[in-house]
Design a protein around this motif. Structure first.
Motif, mmCIF file in Angstrom:
data_model
loop_
_atom_site.group_PDB
_atom_site.id
_atom_site.type_symbol
_atom_site.label_atom_id
_atom_site.label_comp_id
_atom_site.label_asym_id
_atom_site.label_seq_id
_atom_site.Cartn_x
_atom_site.Cartn_y
_atom_site.Cartn_z
ATOM 1 N N UNK A 104 -14.294 -45.226 62.691
ATOM 2 C CA UNK A 104 -15.080 -46.305 63.082
ATOM 3 C C UNK A 104 -14.314 -47.552 63.741
ATOM 4 N N UNK A 105 -12.906 -47.628 63.322
ATOM 5 C CA UNK A 105 -12.038 -48.498 63.884
ATOM 6 C C UNK A 105 -11.710 -48.034 65.482
ATOM 7 N N UNK A 106 -11.537 -46.551 65.519
ATOM 8 C CA UNK A 106 -11.334 -46.112 66.773
ATOM 9 C C UNK A 106 -12.508 -46.319 67.778
ATOM 10 N N UNK A 107 -13.823 -46.277 67.124
ATOM 11 C CA UNK A 107 -14.854 -46.497 68.263
ATOM 12 C C UNK A 107 -15.117 -47.769 68.419
ATOM 13 N N UNK A 108 -14.867 -48.679 67.583
ATOM 14 C CA UNK A 108 -14.856 -50.002 67.823
ATOM 15 C C UNK A 108 -13.921 -50.530 68.855
ATOM 16 N N UNK A 109 -12.719 -50.094 68.865
ATOM 17 C CA UNK A 109 -11.760 -50.494 70.072
ATOM 18 C C UNK A 109 -11.386 -49.634 71.175
ATOM 19 N N UNK A 110 -11.946 -48.719 71.255
ATOM 20 C CA UNK A 110 -11.835 -47.621 72.131
ATOM 21 C C UNK A 110 -11.723 -48.351 73.674
ATOM 22 N N UNK A 111 -12.785 -49.166 73.888
ATOM 23 C CA UNK A 111 -12.731 -49.600 75.145
ATOM 24 C C UNK A 111 -11.601 -50.727 75.477
ATOM 25 N N UNK A 112 -11.223 -51.342 74.430
ATOM 26 C CA UNK A 112 -9.841 -52.246 74.452
ATOM 27 C C UNK A 112 -8.801 -51.235 74.816
ATOM 28 N N UNK A 113 -8.492 -50.290 74.207
ATOM 29 C CA UNK A 113 -7.446 -49.494 74.338
ATOM 30 C C UNK A 113 -7.475 -48.943 75.891
ATOM 31 N N UNK A 114 -8.769 -48.622 76.207
ATOM 32 C CA UNK A 114 -8.679 -48.081 77.526
ATOM 33 C C UNK A 114 -8.399 -49.168 78.589
ATOM 34 N N UNK A 115 -8.826 -50.486 78.416
ATOM 35 C CA UNK A 115 -8.363 -51.543 79.084
ATOM 36 C C UNK A 115 -6.812 -51.518 79.344
ATOM 37 N N UNK A 116 -6.043 -51.422 78.125
ATOM 38 C CA UNK A 116 -4.497 -51.454 78.002
ATOM 39 C C UNK A 116 -4.196 -50.239 78.765
ATOM 40 N N UNK A 117 -4.743 -49.127 78.759
ATOM 41 C CA UNK A 117 -4.206 -47.951 79.454
ATOM 42 C C UNK A 117 -4.519 -48.033 81.085
ATOM 43 N N UNK A 118 -5.643 -48.606 81.192
ATOM 44 C CA UNK A 118 -5.894 -49.021 82.775
ATOM 45 C C UNK A 118 -4.753 -49.774 83.280
ATOM 46 N N UNK A 119 -4.382 -50.887 82.813
ATOM 47 C CA UNK A 119 -3.507 -52.025 83.204
ATOM 48 C C UNK A 119 -2.054 -51.161 83.313
#
Length: 151
Positions: A104-119
């Motif tokens: 559930x933590x992964x699903x909750x913060x997946x978009x945030x992690x993507x933002x970091x990876x995108x940057x």
């Protein structure tokens, strides 16, 4: 608990962590609860949870970063990128298997992690940030699928 014992435990925690951990485990095993360094033990247990979350974040960002680079820099595709994706997928899958409560933590913060990876992808490729989609183009299932690589 005596002040001398507390000082001794704190000193051991600060000077030899491995010995402190072994001593604490032995005290718990023998039910010598009065001698357990509870404050540091509780902090260590809390830190374990934070460390697991940080590890998940770090590994997932690497996967997402390399998927973006794989997709947007096909001329630089290499076995190194593929190997990195595979290794970090294995790490994340192992973490999720060992600690299902991280799902559930992964699903909750997946978009945030993507933002970091995108940057980071913009930094590493020299492409403008806008070259990469604002929202993650990969489903979590794709990101974790050992066979998936974007075109």
């Amino acid at each position: 608990m005596s002040t001398e014992l507390k000082t001794s435990q704190k000193s051991l925690y600060e000077t030899d962590f491995v010995k402190w951990a072994e001593t604490t485990a032995e005290q718990l095993r023998t039910q010598n609860y009065a001698c357990v360094d509870w404050q540091n033990l509780l902090e260590e247990i809390e830190d374990m949870s934070r460390w697991e979350r940080k590890s998940l974040k770090s590994n997932l960002i690497v996967i997402l970063l390399h998927l973006l680079k794989w997709q947007y820099q096909p001329e630089y595709r290499s076995g190194s990128w593929r190997g990195s994706i595979r290794e970090h997928r294995r790490r994340v899958n192992d973490d999720l298997k060992d600690s299902p409560s991280l799902v559930p933590y992964l699903q909750e913060v997946f978009a945030e992690f993507y933002t970091n990876a995108r940057e980071q992808a913009a930094d590493e490729t020299g492409f403008p940030l806008e070259a990469f989609p604002m929202n993650c183009p990969y489903l979590p299932e794709q990101v974790m699928n050992s066979e998936y690589l974007p075109d």
